[in-house]
Design a protein around this motif. Structure first.
Motif, PDB file in Angstrom:
ATOM      1  N   SER B  30       0.766  -1.143  -0.137  1.00 24.91           N
ATOM      2  CA  SER B  30      -0.168   0.045   0.124  1.00 24.91           C
ATOM      3  C   SER B  30       0.800   1.340   0.093  1.00 24.91           C
ATOM      4  CB  SER B  30      -1.042  -0.014   1.210  1.00 24.91           C
ATOM      5  OG  SER B  30      -0.269   0.006   2.309  1.00 24.91           O
ATOM      6  N   HIS B  31       2.175   1.005  -0.027  1.00 27.10           N
ATOM      7  CA  HIS B  31       2.993   2.267  -0.180  1.00 27.10           C
ATOM      8  C   HIS B  31       3.890   2.273  -1.262  1.00 27.10           C
ATOM      9  CE1 HIS B  31       2.516   3.273   4.317  1.00 27.10           C
ATOM     10  NE2 HIS B  31       2.057   2.236   4.176  1.00 27.10           N
ATOM     11  N   VAL B  32       4.192   3.612  -1.835  1.00 24.31           N
ATOM     12  CA  VAL B  32       4.642   3.741  -3.205  1.00 24.31           C
ATOM     13  C   VAL B  32       5.735   4.776  -3.130  1.00 24.31           C
ATOM     14  CG1 VAL B  32       4.452   4.577  -5.503  1.00 24.31           C
ATOM     15  CG2 VAL B  32       2.837   2.739  -4.404  1.00 24.31           C
ATOM     16  N   TYR B  33       6.683   4.732  -3.756  1.00 26.56           N
ATOM     17  CA  TYR B  33       7.803   5.533  -3.792  1.00 26.56           C
ATOM     18  C   TYR B  33       8.301   5.669  -5.329  1.00 26.56           C
ATOM     19  CZ  TYR B  33       8.222   3.148   0.747  1.00 26.56           C
ATOM     20  OH  TYR B  33       7.432   2.582   2.102  1.00 26.56           O
ATOM     21  N   TRP B  34       8.563   7.216  -5.406  1.00 27.68           N
ATOM     22  CA  TRP B  34       9.229   7.175  -6.993  1.00 27.68           C
ATOM     23  C   TRP B  34      10.700   7.767  -6.658  1.00 27.68           C
ATOM     24  CZ3 TRP B  34       7.091   6.276 -11.560  1.00 27.68           C
ATOM     25  CH2 TRP B  34       5.639   6.113 -11.633  1.00 27.68           C
ATOM     26  N   TYR B  35      11.805   7.312  -7.495  1.00 31.81           N
ATOM     27  CA  TYR B  35      12.977   7.618  -7.673  1.00 31.81           C
ATOM     28  C   TYR B  35      13.476   8.089  -9.017  1.00 31.81           C
ATOM     29  CZ  TYR B  35      13.145   5.385  -3.044  1.00 31.81           C
ATOM     30  OH  TYR B  35      13.103   4.917  -1.800  1.00 31.81           O
ATOM     31  N   ARG B  36      14.427   9.041  -8.967  1.00 29.74           N
ATOM     32  CA  ARG B  36      14.878   9.338 -10.463  1.00 29.74           C
ATOM     33  C   ARG B  36      16.373   8.944 -10.632  1.00 29.74           C
ATOM     34  NH1 ARG B  36      13.937  15.578 -12.508  1.00 29.74           N
ATOM     35  NH2 ARG B  36      15.267  16.103 -10.665  1.00 29.74           N
ATOM     36  N   GLN B  37      16.701   8.590 -11.695  1.00 28.52           N
ATOM     37  CA  GLN B  37      18.245   8.399 -11.871  1.00 28.52           C
ATOM     38  C   GLN B  37      18.408   9.085 -13.062  1.00 28.52           C
ATOM     39  OE1 GLN B  37      19.304   4.148 -12.716  1.00 28.52           O
ATOM     40  NE2 GLN B  37      21.016   4.547 -11.459  1.00 28.52           N
ATOM     41  N   LEU B  38      19.259  10.109 -12.858  1.00 29.87           N
ATOM     42  CA  LEU B  38      19.809  11.012 -14.149  1.00 29.87           C
ATOM     43  C   LEU B  38      21.072  10.253 -14.616  1.00 29.87           C
ATOM     44  CD1 LEU B  38      19.153  14.199 -12.420  1.00 29.87           C
ATOM     45  CD2 LEU B  38      18.003  13.518 -14.415  1.00 29.87           C
ATOM     46  N   PRO B  39      21.347  10.511 -15.948  1.00 29.21           N
ATOM     47  CA  PRO B  39      22.552   9.756 -16.597  1.00 29.21           C
ATOM     48  C   PRO B  39      23.778  10.221 -15.421  1.00 29.21           C
ATOM     49  CG  PRO B  39      21.117  11.217 -18.117  1.00 29.21           C
ATOM     50  CD  PRO B  39      20.574  11.507 -16.895  1.00 29.21           C
ATOM     51  N   GLU B  40      24.540   9.187 -15.568  1.00 31.42           N
ATOM     52  CA  GLU B  40      25.748   8.873 -14.758  1.00 31.42           C
ATOM     53  C   GLU B  40      25.734   9.269 -13.164  1.00 31.42           C
ATOM     54  OE1 GLU B  40      28.271   7.481 -16.380  1.00 31.42           O
ATOM     55  OE2 GLU B  40      27.042   7.765 -18.162  1.00 31.42           O
ATOM     56  N   GLU B  41      24.207   9.323 -12.698  1.00 32.52           N
ATOM     57  CA  GLU B  41      24.187   9.781 -11.427  1.00 32.52           C
ATOM     58  C   GLU B  41      23.540   8.429 -10.659  1.00 32.52           C
ATOM     59  OE1 GLU B  41      23.508  14.681 -11.962  1.00 32.52           O
ATOM     60  OE2 GLU B  41      22.243  13.316 -10.416  1.00 32.52           O
ATOM     61  N   GLY B  42      23.429   8.702  -9.262  1.00 34.25           N
ATOM     62  CA  GLY B  42      22.713   7.552  -8.594  1.00 34.25           C
ATOM     63  C   GLY B  42      21.133   7.909  -8.407  1.00 34.25           C
ATOM     64  N   LEU B  43      20.368   6.915  -7.851  1.00 32.63           N
ATOM     65  CA  LEU B  43      18.912   7.169  -7.603  1.00 32.63           C
ATOM     66  C   LEU B  43      18.680   8.175  -6.645  1.00 32.63           C
ATOM     67  CD1 LEU B  43      18.176   3.168  -7.683  1.00 32.63           C
ATOM     68  CD2 LEU B  43      17.002   4.810  -8.920  1.00 32.63           C
ATOM     69  N   LYS B  44      17.663   9.103  -6.862  1.00 35.14           N
ATOM     70  CA  LYS B  44      17.419  10.038  -6.019  1.00 35.14           C
ATOM     71  C   LYS B  44      15.860   9.943  -5.354  1.00 35.14           C
ATOM     72  CE  LYS B  44      21.431  12.642  -5.679  1.00 35.14           C
ATOM     73  NZ  LYS B  44      22.465  11.698  -5.884  1.00 35.14           N
ATOM     74  N   PHE B  45      15.626   9.902  -4.383  1.00 34.44           N
ATOM     75  CA  PHE B  45      14.212  10.028  -3.719  1.00 34.44           C
ATOM     76  C   PHE B  45      13.568  11.244  -4.294  1.00 34.44           C
ATOM     77  CE2 PHE B  45      10.790   9.509  -1.002  1.00 34.44           C
ATOM     78  CZ  PHE B  45      10.254  10.430  -0.540  1.00 34.44           C
TER      79      PHE B  45
END
Lengths: 109, 116
Positions: B30-45
């Protein structure tokens, strides 16, 4: 500011070698530390660590957390080419995961 | 038990268009999280949601980005008036998060957004 740092950033080994990947953190509201494997797609869960000094093991992979030193290591023994991937360390704080930059492991035949 | 599902897997938009990314959590989560991974970067919340509630949006850019997780249906990450800098891989994760126990987040395959 919360921070997770992994080392080395990249590593090239030959099949059969043993590798140790490092993760250190400075995070308030620490709840757990997680390791993931990413191969050009979704990060795949490996381990979650909450208690210091207790080793978690899955096949050739193992990991341990040191809360006093604010660090964790991921060991892979007898590496295989299929272990080539980016290994991500993340710390959970109040629900969100704070990721390190990852260690890119390349295992040569 | 199907894993976390995301669609589309690849999305191409021109500057100024809108992008809608969808995420269906694992069954029972019931819990959802979104992360973004820019080119050459780590995952960011980016954002953490529960059904019909935003729990933490501290990682969301202040403008053009919004997220929802309605009572029925998938979670949606919406980016209005996209710019080239929005090009990235967007990952969704889900967890059951019951009663305050520490939880494992399981990730979907990601949506790769390209802005032309």
């Amino acid at each position: 500011e919360d921070k997770v740092v992994q080392s080395p950033l990249s590593l090239v080994v030959h099949e059969g070698d043993t590798v140790t990947l490092n993760c250190s953190y400075e995070v308030t509201n620490f709840r757990s530390l997680l390791w993931y494997k990413q191969e050009k797609k979704a990060p795949t869960f490996l381990f979650m660590l909450t208690s210091s000094g207790i080793e978690k093991k899955s096949g050739r992979l193992s990991s341990i957390l040191d809360k006093k030193e604010l660090s964790s290591i991921l060991n892979i023994t007898a590496t295989q080419t299929g272990d080539s991937a980016i290994y991500l360390c993340a710390v959970e704080a109040r629900g969100k995961l704070i990721f390190g930059q990852g260690t890119e492991l390349s295992v040569k035949p | 038990n199907a894993g976390v599902m995301q669609n589309p897997r690849h999305l191409v938009r021109r500057r100024g268009q809108e992008a809608r990314l969808r995420c269906s959590p694992m069954k029972g989560h019931s819990h959802v999280y979104w992360y973004r991974q820019l080119p050459e970067e780590g995952l960011k919340f980016m954002v953490y949601l529960q059904k019909e509630n935003i729990i933490d949006e501290s990682g969301m850019p202040k403008e053009r980005f919004s997220a929802e997780f309605p009572k029925e249906g998938p979670s949606i990450l919406r980016i209005q008036q996209v710019v080239r800098g929005d090009s990235a891989a967007y990952f969704c994760a889900s967890s059951p998060r019951q009663g305050g126990w520490v939880d494992t987040q399981y990730f979907g395959p990601g949506t790769r957004l390209t802005v032309l």
